[in-house]
Design an enzyme around this catalytic site. Structure first.
Site, PDB file in Angstrom:
ATOM      1  N   ALA A  62       0.864  -1.172   0.000  1.00 55.67           N
ATOM      2  CA  ALA A  62       0.000   0.000   0.000  1.00 55.67           C
ATOM      3  C   ALA A  62       0.904   1.226   0.000  1.00 55.67           C
ATOM      4  CB  ALA A  62      -0.879  -0.015   1.240  1.00 55.67           C
ATOM      5  N   GLY A  68       0.584  -4.961   0.981  1.00 57.44           N
ATOM      6  CA  GLY A  68      -0.648  -5.013   0.192  1.00 57.44           C
ATOM      7  C   GLY A  68      -0.432  -5.660  -1.166  1.00 57.44           C
ATOM      8  N   GLU A 121      -0.694  -9.230  -0.529  1.00 59.93           N
ATOM      9  CA  GLU A 121      -2.110  -9.510  -0.236  1.00 59.93           C
ATOM     10  C   GLU A 121      -2.957  -9.495  -1.510  1.00 59.93           C
ATOM     11  OE1 GLU A 121      -2.003  -6.387   2.749  1.00 59.93           O
ATOM     12  OE2 GLU A 121      -2.633  -7.816   4.278  1.00 59.93           O
ATOM     13  N   GLU A 151       5.123  -5.115   6.927  1.00 61.87           N
ATOM     14  CA  GLU A 151       4.472  -4.025   7.662  1.00 61.87           C
ATOM     15  C   GLU A 151       5.062  -3.834   9.058  1.00 61.87           C
ATOM     16  OE1 GLU A 151       2.874  -6.378   5.923  1.00 61.87           O
ATOM     17  OE2 GLU A 151       1.199  -5.503   4.797  1.00 61.87           O
TER      18      GLU A 151
END
Ligand code: HXC
Length: 257
Positions: free
Chosen positions: A65, A108, A111, A131
């Site tokens: 992200a 992300g 993911e 993260e």
């Protein structure tokens, strides 16, 4: 589209979505994710499309992200922005999605690859949930999907240390379907897509739904769900055509209904 490139007919029946923020290693800002969501919804309705490939570039599928977009947000900002509703909609895509991953698939990005139905990786692919190194944890399913995919011990190691998994390791642990040389990963994803695109799209959709259900239910419920979808294929012309073609020793012509 600002951050993705969409080729509706990359080949007959195969659509290609390429994440396209190369300077930022395809960091997933909210607009990019909305574009992916809108595109998947449109492709799901497009009868010419049977399989979707999601890819980045050689250096990065996506490095996570967009940290710069999140850095100064409060918990309530994050709650109200509700970016995960976009991710939830992506998850509802009915057609099969193959992730073609090269380079970084982190946070992300990992993911998003795991939300796809299969992953073809280049030898340079690196998967991880780093993260923890920036003081947070996976938020788009990493703790759940990575654990289901590779088991608790390795998932815990990756999520608590932020270490990366090489393509070979990812293959060993069952996260990816196949690892191929960098120059081949998109070809390999297309070859897989081509094979699936020849099947009855009705059966493909019902099969995808049933496999995904196995993550949500107890065995009894999952078996009942599978059986319902199995019976439902018998309402399709494609099932009649598929079985008749087998009996007549010819190739089936699936129409998608
Ligand atoms: C914003 C990013 C980014 C990211 C890279 N960039 N990753 N920008 N968000 N996630 C930007 C860098 O700031 C830099 O921009 C440019 O891309 C190139 O990155 P470099 O770091 O210079 O490249 P390199 O040295 O090769 O290192 C590659 C890397 C590193 C190891 C992948 O970039 C990295 O650690 N990125 C962050 C990985 C991460 O923590 N991902 C998880 C994010 S949190 P400039 O302008 O400086 O050139 C997350 C939570 C998910 O994903 C929650 C659900 C949505």
């Amino acid at each position: 589209m600002e951050f993705i490139i969409v080729t509706e007919q990359y080949e007959p029946g195969i659509a290609l979505i390429q994440l396209n923020r190369p300077k930022e290693l395809n960091a997933l800002n909210r607009k990019l994710m909305e574009e992916v969501r809108d595109t998947l919804q449109a492709l799901d309705k497009n009868e010419q499309v049977r399989v979707i490939i999601l890819t980045g570039n050689e250096q990065a599928f996506a490095a996570g992200a967009d940290i710069k977009q999140m850095a100064d947000k409060s918990a309530i900002d994050m709650l109200l922005i509700d970016q995960f509703s976009t991710w939830d909609q992506i998850r509802k895509t009915k057609k099969p999605i193959i992730a073609a991953v090269s380079g970084f698939a982190l946070g992300g990005g990992c993911e998003l690859a795991m939300m796809c139905d299969m992953i073809i990786a280049s030898e340079s692919a690196k998967f991880g949930q780093p993260e923890i190194k920036i003081g947070t944890i996976p938020g788009a399913g990493g703790t759940q999907r990575l654990t289901r995919a590779i088991g608790k011990a390795k998932a815990m190691e990756l999520i608590l240390t932020g270490r990366f998994l090489s393509a070979e390791e990812a293959h060993f642990y069952g996260l990816v379907n196949k690892v191929v040389p960098v120059e081949m990963y998109l070809h390999e994803a297309v070859a897989l897509a081509r094979e699936i695109a020849q099947m009855s799209p009705v059966a493909v959709q019902l099969a995808k739904e049933a496999v995904n259900r196995s993550f949500e239910t107890h065995l009894d419920e999952g078996l009942a769900f599978e059986r319902k979808n199995f019976y439902l294929t018998f309402a399709s012309a494609d099932q009649k055509e598929g079985m008749q073609a087998f009996i007549e020793k010819r190739k089936p012509q699936f129409k998608g209904h």
